[in-house]
Design an enzyme around this catalytic site. Structure first.
Site, PDB file in Angstrom:
ATOM      1  N   THR A  96       0.864  -1.182   0.000  1.00 64.48           N
ATOM      2  CA  THR A  96       0.000   0.000   0.000  1.00 64.48           C
ATOM      3  C   THR A  96       0.896   1.226   0.000  1.00 64.48           C
ATOM      4  OG1 THR A  96      -1.785  -1.131   1.167  1.00 64.48           O
ATOM      5  CG2 THR A  96      -1.776   1.268   1.251  1.00 64.48           C
ATOM      6  N   LYS A 171      -7.506   1.523  -2.783  1.00 65.29           N
ATOM      7  CA  LYS A 171      -7.101   1.104  -1.431  1.00 65.29           C
ATOM      8  C   LYS A 171      -7.258   2.251  -0.446  1.00 65.29           C
ATOM      9  CE  LYS A 171      -5.422  -1.454   1.864  1.00 65.29           C
ATOM     10  NZ  LYS A 171      -4.102  -2.118   1.843  1.00 65.29           N
ATOM     11  N   LYS A 239       0.170   5.617   8.232  1.00 71.22           N
ATOM     12  CA  LYS A 239       0.798   5.777   6.911  1.00 71.22           C
ATOM     13  C   LYS A 239      -0.260   5.822   5.818  1.00 71.22           C
ATOM     14  CE  LYS A 239       1.657   2.354   4.522  1.00 71.22           C
ATOM     15  NZ  LYS A 239       1.976   1.123   3.799  1.00 71.22           N
TER      16      LYS A 239
END
Length: 291
Positions: A96, A171, A239
């Protein structure tokens, strides 16, 4: 078909194992070499001592590491995969990352005759262990179709979202929704507990209705039990939500609930909860509910 897998964390270790079970010849690389040796011993694959050794003969190279800089280190650096991959091979990034990194990797791959697809996954460690991940892809149709035998080894669903970078943007939406659901679930559990409702019975009642979600079915009871030591760590969620907020800024929109969730997760991490599961958000919501 020869497949290389770079990154043997809680996701990559089982994903690479599923590829062996599916009949692929798999070579792995991990920065901590002992983990690669452990994987090779368990799955009867090969453990390479360098990225170059890992990818030199590969038809497909799959990467699943930590963040943008980790991906660059494993792919575009002087010792990265693109310097050693053969022309015509395929690079897939399951990490990701930011969408901008995907576009950067695509350009770098094209320069050496390698095809690229961004393909972040969702489903957590359990999804990786059981081979039922959801894979969100960015790239062209032909490459997506060519990768189906790979994705089917560890995925329940793979969807082409559009051009390179769109997998990562999908995502981002996934992570925004998780944070939103956990906010609502936390408030609901607080009221349920204060009202004297039995939480397991409540979950059984609600999980198949309109309020049902993966988070409710898999995390509500443990949240009520104050258990958070499993699953996807909030340091990684911080993150990921950072990517979401950066992308929102580029698109000229605000995401108020995501901003609030980000602040809560940062505060939890600073208080020592950084390795806890994302459902630990309930602790922040509980404090806020008390005014």
């Amino acid at each position: 078909m020869k497949v290389s897998f770079i990154g043997l964390g809680v996701m990559g270790f089982p994903m690479a194992g599923h590829l062996v079970k599916a009949g692929f010849e798999v070579t792995v690389f991990n920065r901590t070499h002992s983990k690669a040796l452990d994987w090779a011993d368990k799955h009867q694959g090969k453990a390479a001592e360098s990225v170059a050794e890992c990818v030199a003969e590969a038809d497909m190279v799959l990467v699943c590491v930590g963040n943008d800089d980790d991906v660059r280190s494993m792919t575009t650096s002087e010792t990265g995969a693109l310097a050693a991959m053969k022309p015509g091979a395929i690079l897939v990034d399951h990490t990701t990352t930011s969408a901008l990194l995907s576009e950067e990797l695509d350009k770098a791959a094209q320069e050496v005759g390698v095809r690229f697809m961004d393909a972040p996954v969702s489903g957590g460690q359990a999804g990786a262990d059981n081979g039922v991940l959801t894979i969100m892809c960015g790239g062209d149709d032909a490459l997506f179709n060519e990768l189906q035998p790979i994705f089917e080894a560890y995925g329940k669903s793979s969807v082409l979202m559009g051009s390179v970078g769109q997998g990562q943007r999908a995502k981002m939406v996934n992570q925004i929704c998780i944070a939103g659901v956990l906010n609502g679930l936390s408030e609901g559990l607080i009221l349920a507990e204060k009202s004297g409702l039995d939480i397991p019975t409540l979950v059984d009642c609600l999980k198949n209705g309109a309020a049902g979600s993966w988070q409710m079915e898999n995390r509500a009871v443990t949240m009520a039990q104050d258990k958070f030591d499993f699953g996807f760590a909030i340091d990684w969620m911080i993150k990921d939500l950072g990517f979401c907020l950066d992308e929102a800024q580029r698109q000229g929109v605000r995401l108020p609930l995501t901003e609030k969730s980000m602040a809560a997760y940062k505060a939890l991490s600073e208080s020592g909860e950084g390795r806890m599961d994302t459902s630990v958000l309930m602790k922040a919501v509980t404090v806020e509910s008390k005014g």
